[in-house]
Design a protein around this motif. Structure first.
Motif, mmCIF file in Angstrom:
data_model
loop_
_atom_site.group_PDB
_atom_site.id
_atom_site.type_symbol
_atom_site.label_atom_id
_atom_site.label_comp_id
_atom_site.label_asym_id
_atom_site.label_seq_id
_atom_site.Cartn_x
_atom_site.Cartn_y
_atom_site.Cartn_z
ATOM 1 N N VAL A 280 0.932 -1.214 0.002
ATOM 2 C CA VAL A 280 -0.021 0.198 -0.008
ATOM 3 C C VAL A 280 0.745 1.367 -0.021
ATOM 4 O O VAL A 280 2.121 1.098 0.083
ATOM 5 N N MET A 281 0.308 2.450 -0.295
ATOM 6 C CA MET A 281 0.916 3.665 -0.565
ATOM 7 C C MET A 281 0.782 4.591 0.521
ATOM 8 O O MET A 281 -0.514 5.007 0.896
ATOM 9 N N ASP A 282 2.021 5.188 1.255
ATOM 10 C CA ASP A 282 1.737 6.033 2.317
ATOM 11 C C ASP A 282 3.027 6.967 2.157
ATOM 12 O O ASP A 282 4.057 6.731 3.312
ATOM 13 N N SER A 283 3.539 7.813 1.496
ATOM 14 C CA SER A 283 2.461 8.511 0.379
ATOM 15 C C SER A 283 3.124 8.261 -0.953
ATOM 16 O O SER A 283 4.479 7.771 -0.979
ATOM 17 N N SER A 284 2.360 8.636 -2.172
ATOM 18 C CA SER A 284 2.799 8.418 -3.326
ATOM 19 C C SER A 284 3.782 9.683 -3.929
ATOM 20 O O SER A 284 4.145 10.393 -3.116
ATOM 21 N N LEU B 46 -6.733 3.883 6.232
ATOM 22 C CA LEU B 46 -6.260 2.964 7.528
ATOM 23 C C LEU B 46 -7.436 2.035 7.632
ATOM 24 O O LEU B 46 -7.146 0.963 8.202
ATOM 25 N N ALA B 47 -8.751 2.615 7.501
ATOM 26 C CA ALA B 47 -9.846 1.727 7.730
ATOM 27 C C ALA B 47 -9.815 0.452 6.802
ATOM 28 O O ALA B 47 -10.243 -0.817 7.178
ATOM 29 N N CYS B 48 -9.346 0.779 5.548
ATOM 30 C CA CYS B 48 -9.438 -0.546 4.519
ATOM 31 C C CYS B 48 -8.114 -1.452 4.991
ATOM 32 O O CYS B 48 -8.749 -2.693 5.041
ATOM 33 N N LEU B 49 -7.326 -1.111 5.513
ATOM 34 C CA LEU B 49 -6.113 -1.764 6.000
ATOM 35 C C LEU B 49 -6.627 -2.715 7.286
ATOM 36 O O LEU B 49 -6.346 -3.845 7.318
ATOM 37 N N ASP B 50 -7.224 -2.012 8.129
ATOM 38 C CA ASP B 50 -7.974 -2.924 9.194
ATOM 39 C C ASP B 50 -8.862 -3.953 8.696
ATOM 40 O O ASP B 50 -8.939 -5.177 9.369
ATOM 41 N N GLU B 51 -9.703 -3.486 7.605
ATOM 42 C CA GLU B 51 -10.660 -4.736 7.181
ATOM 43 C C GLU B 51 -10.092 -5.651 6.715
ATOM 44 O O GLU B 51 -10.342 -6.952 6.704
ATOM 45 N N VAL B 52 -8.904 -5.356 5.843
ATOM 46 C CA VAL B 52 -8.087 -6.700 5.256
ATOM 47 C C VAL B 52 -7.489 -7.563 6.531
ATOM 48 O O VAL B 52 -7.631 -8.970 6.211
ATOM 49 N N ILE B 53 -6.953 -6.944 7.349
ATOM 50 C CA ILE B 53 -6.641 -7.618 8.697
ATOM 51 C C ILE B 53 -7.552 -8.526 9.138
ATOM 52 O O ILE B 53 -7.629 -9.963 9.534
ATOM 53 N N ARG B 54 -8.786 -8.112 9.428
ATOM 54 C CA ARG B 54 -10.267 -8.761 10.067
ATOM 55 C C ARG B 54 -10.512 -9.921 9.196
ATOM 56 O O ARG B 54 -10.966 -11.020 9.752
ATOM 57 N N ARG B 55 -10.556 -9.596 7.838
ATOM 58 C CA ARG B 55 -11.236 -10.611 6.806
ATOM 59 C C ARG B 55 -10.302 -11.885 6.468
ATOM 60 O O ARG B 55 -10.651 -12.970 6.504
ATOM 61 N N TRP B 56 -8.857 -11.638 6.404
ATOM 62 C CA TRP B 56 -7.987 -12.591 5.705
ATOM 63 C C TRP B 56 -6.747 -12.881 6.746
ATOM 64 O O TRP B 56 -5.662 -12.658 6.455
ATOM 65 N N PRO B 57 -6.955 -13.044 8.171
ATOM 66 C CA PRO B 57 -5.906 -13.269 8.867
ATOM 67 C C PRO B 57 -5.039 -14.446 8.509
ATOM 68 O O PRO B 57 -5.369 -15.566 8.278
ATOM 69 N N GLY B 58 -3.582 -14.279 8.722
ATOM 70 C CA GLY B 58 -2.726 -15.346 8.255
ATOM 71 C C GLY B 58 -2.641 -15.565 6.679
ATOM 72 O O GLY B 58 -1.836 -16.223 6.302
ATOM 73 N N ARG B 59 -3.323 -14.819 5.907
ATOM 74 C CA ARG B 59 -3.328 -14.711 4.249
ATOM 75 C C ARG B 59 -2.993 -13.718 3.705
ATOM 76 O O ARG B 59 -2.487 -13.691 2.479
ATOM 77 N N VAL B 60 -2.750 -12.611 4.302
ATOM 78 C CA VAL B 60 -2.193 -11.314 3.731
ATOM 79 C C VAL B 60 -1.059 -10.747 4.735
ATOM 80 O O VAL B 60 -1.505 -10.572 5.783
ATOM 81 N N GLN B 61 0.116 -10.129 4.245
ATOM 82 C CA GLN B 61 1.059 -9.571 4.905
ATOM 83 C C GLN B 61 0.891 -8.251 4.062
ATOM 84 O O GLN B 61 1.190 -8.114 2.869
ATOM 85 N N ILE B 62 0.610 -7.057 4.821
ATOM 86 C CA ILE B 62 0.698 -5.721 4.227
ATOM 87 C C ILE B 62 2.088 -5.209 4.410
ATOM 88 O O ILE B 62 2.919 -5.291 5.550
ATOM 89 N N VAL B 63 2.757 -4.497 3.356
ATOM 90 C CA VAL B 63 3.999 -3.869 3.244
ATOM 91 C C VAL B 63 3.614 -2.423 2.746
ATOM 92 O O VAL B 63 2.871 -2.345 1.853
ATOM 93 N N VAL B 64 4.270 -1.528 3.818
ATOM 94 C CA VAL B 64 3.715 0.030 3.413
ATOM 95 C C VAL B 64 4.849 0.508 2.859
ATOM 96 O O VAL B 64 6.010 0.593 2.997
ATOM 97 N N ASP B 65 4.476 1.222 1.458
ATOM 98 C CA ASP B 65 5.559 2.153 0.816
ATOM 99 C C ASP B 65 5.583 3.191 1.548
ATOM 100 O O ASP B 65 4.722 4.111 1.031
ATOM 101 N N ALA B 66 6.509 3.601 2.426
ATOM 102 C CA ALA B 66 6.553 4.999 2.959
ATOM 103 C C ALA B 66 7.820 5.501 2.562
ATOM 104 O O ALA B 66 8.358 6.424 3.433
ATOM 105 N N CYS B 67 8.366 5.241 1.353
ATOM 106 C CA CYS B 67 9.798 5.667 1.283
ATOM 107 C C CYS B 67 9.766 7.142 0.933
ATOM 108 O O CYS B 67 10.819 7.798 1.246
ATOM 109 N N GLN B 68 8.618 7.871 0.828
ATOM 110 C CA GLN B 68 8.939 9.318 0.695
ATOM 111 C C GLN B 68 9.096 9.802 2.073
ATOM 112 O O GLN B 68 9.288 10.956 2.388
ATOM 113 N N TRP C 149 1.516 3.128 14.098
ATOM 114 C CA TRP C 149 0.072 2.381 13.813
ATOM 115 C C TRP C 149 0.396 1.479 12.717
ATOM 116 O O TRP C 149 -0.065 0.146 13.157
ATOM 117 N N HIS C 150 1.363 1.329 11.680
ATOM 118 C CA HIS C 150 1.397 0.667 10.891
ATOM 119 C C HIS C 150 2.230 -0.584 11.397
ATOM 120 O O HIS C 150 1.917 -2.021 11.228
#
Length: 541
Positions: free
Chosen positions: A239-243, A252-274, A284-285
């Motif tokens: 995901v992008m934070d920021s582009s 952020l609400a969408c990321l929490d929803e991803v964690i809630r729906r698919w525990p153990g199936r999704v690993q979030i990586v945050v592109d915070a290079c900026q 938080w991340h």
């Protein structure tokens, strides 16, 4: 003396000689010209155009005090302050290397830098830091670690794929993104990296018709992840934070929803290079187990090619449970890149000293420390005033057409609650300039054109200005356009702040005048140089 005895005595001596030769070679490397060291250990984008003395980002490896720079979304030249730290750091490492050897001395110093970076970013001790030559290299690190955690059947979903680094299209698929690794190994661009080849799905963020971020990105993310998981594969969700244009996606609400729906199936990586997010958002991340890609360049203004991956300790602990990491990754890492506690990965990594990567991080840490020393109240005030000035100048310009202002549903209580990247397109007599013309203006801004004009106009034309590189914009049914960017970075704040508030305000007004000069020169180039002149400049550079 028997032959067997001869061999048993010679082998240890041979190994000792090899270690000594390697140590001597490493020590000799430290005596190279500092400018040459600062562009070493990256890829071809750091190479200098020798007559021009700058790299592909328009940056010199030495300080350029007269350069008017609002380019932190792309790259910034090294500051005098950071250059002084780099000189001192090299001297100290030389002394340490005499007794310890370069590899051991650099290993120890790199571990100290991890502690320093944690302190500046206010990270807990349970966050591990993996250093890398660039943000793109850090993406490969993240992909390898996620595949080790979730298995080989992982699909990489890249959100805001149209606003990531140029190498992401390859690195997201586990492929070589250049023709040479930072360790100097020749590779084939776009060829799969051994054990790392992956499927990837790219979700663009920009709506080329409206020049705004698309409004359906959160549903698109959820639908994409659901389809992949239903098909039996796991997901690395980047995901992008920021582009590049200063936008975040998804919320952020969408990321929490991803964690809630698919525990153990999704690993979030945050592109915070900026690195346009404060400590609270960063925590938080990490508290949710997200991996975070970061850079010491971009917002902070360190030299380009200083990347890192932040790894929560609970994720790192899972890696220590016998998970295999793709062998091809070790062409991209050095032993000192890994934390001391990561004994297995360190044992599998070569003790190659990437002096350039280390020095660029020394410079970046100096910039981060200087920024953190500026009072938070001044940071908020300065970013607000600089941003308002940029927005006003863009709105009043007949040549610069601003993009939609950044808006986020996620609240920030620090300076990053306001935009720090201001993208704009160029137009002449109501006609948008095309991609080639925009590139030409970008290059022309860096040159002294004072001799073509007189009076105040000549002074403006003579200013050498560096802004954010053009971002390609795809437009339905039309030729691609491009966005340039005026950026507020840490250096705008560290170089205006002083303990005397009146002086600090005067410095801030002078910085706003510099922004006005950039806008004025851009208008001058677009209005007074015809399309043919611009194209000649573009082809010459």
């Amino acid at each position: 003396m028997t032959p067997a005895a001869t061999r048993s005595e010679l082998l240890p001596s041979s190994r000792s000689e090899q270690r000594g030769q390697r140590a001597a070679t490493g020590l000799r490397d430290l005596f190279a010209l500092l400018g040459d060291l600062l562009i070493d250990g990256g890829d071809t984008r750091l190479a200098l155009d020798r007559p021009w003395g700058r790299n592909a980002y328009g940056c010199s490896p030495a300080p350029v005090p007269d350069l008017v720079c609002f380019a932190s979304s792309t790259a910034s030249p090294i500051s005098e302050r950071a250059y002084a730290r780099v000189e001192l750091a090299r001297e100290r490492l030389m002394h340490a290397a005499i007794s310890l050897g370069v590899d051991e001395a650099l290993d120890r110093r790199t571990e100290e830098m991890r502690c320093e970076l944690r302190g500046h970013l206010r990270l807990a001790d349970d966050v591990d830091i993996v250093f890398s030559p660039s943000g793109t290299d850090a993406q490969l690190h993240a992909l390898a670690l996620v595949r080790a955690l979730l298995g080989e059947h992982v699909t990489n979903v890249v959100v805001a794929s149209d606003q990531t680094g140029s190498g992401t299209a390859a690195s997201a698929r586990g492929c070589h993104f250049s023709t040479r690794t930072a360790n100097g190994l020749a590779v084939t661009r776009d060829a799969p990296i051994h054990g790392l080849a992956s499927e990837a799905v790219f979700l663009p963020l920009l709506d080329g018709a409206s020049m705004r971020p698309r409004g359906d990105i959160a549903p698109a993310v959820l639908d994409t992840v659901e389809a992949i998981v239903r098909g039996g594969r796991n997901v690395l969700l980047q995901v992008m934070d920021s582009s590049k244009l200063g936008w975040r996606a998804p919320g952020l609400a969408c990321l929490d929803e991803v964690i809630r729906r698919w525990p153990g199936r999704v690993q979030i990586v945050v592109d915070a290079c900026q690195m346009r997010l404060g400590p609270g958002r960063l925590r938080w991340h990490l508290d949710r187990g997200h991996l975070v890609l970061m850079s010491g360049s971009k917002f902070y203004g360190g030299p380009a090619f200083s990347g890192a991956l932040l790894v929560p300790r609970r994720v790192a602990s899972a890696l220590g449970e016998g998970h295999a990491v793709a062998p091809g990754l070790f062409d991209y890492v050095n032993r000192s890149d890994w934390p001391l506690a990561w004994t297995d990965l360190r044992a599998r990594s070569a003790p190659r000293a990437n002096i350039g990567q280390w020095l660029r991080w020394e410079a970046a840490l100096e910039e981060i420390a200087a920024y953190q020393a500026v009072p938070a109240a001044f940071r908020r005030m300065a970013i607000r005033q600089l941003g308002e000035a940029i927005e006003s100048l863009l709105l009043l310009s007949p040549v610069l057409r601003p993009f939609a202002p950044y808006a986020s549903a996620d609240e920030d209580n620090d300076e990053f609650g306001r935009p720090t990247i201001f993208p704009f397109a160029l137009q002449r007599e109501g006609r948008p300039l095309d991609l080639g013309e925009t590139h030409a203006v970008y290059h022309a801004l860096q040159y002294d054109f004072g001799s073509r004009f007189s009076g105040r106009t000549a002074a403006v034309a003579a200013r050498q200005c560096l802004i954010g590189q053009p971002v390609r914009i795809e437009r339905p049914g039309e030729a691609p356009a491009a966005a340039l960017r005026l950026c507020i970075g840490a250096r705008q704040l560290t170089e205006t702040w002083c303990d005397d508030v009146t002086t600090a305000r005067v410095n801030l007004e002078a910085e706003i005048d510099r922004i006005a000069d950039v806008v004025a020169k851009t208008e001058l180039l677009v209005s007074d140089l015809g399309s043919r002149d611009l194209r000649d400049i573009h082809h010459a550079n």
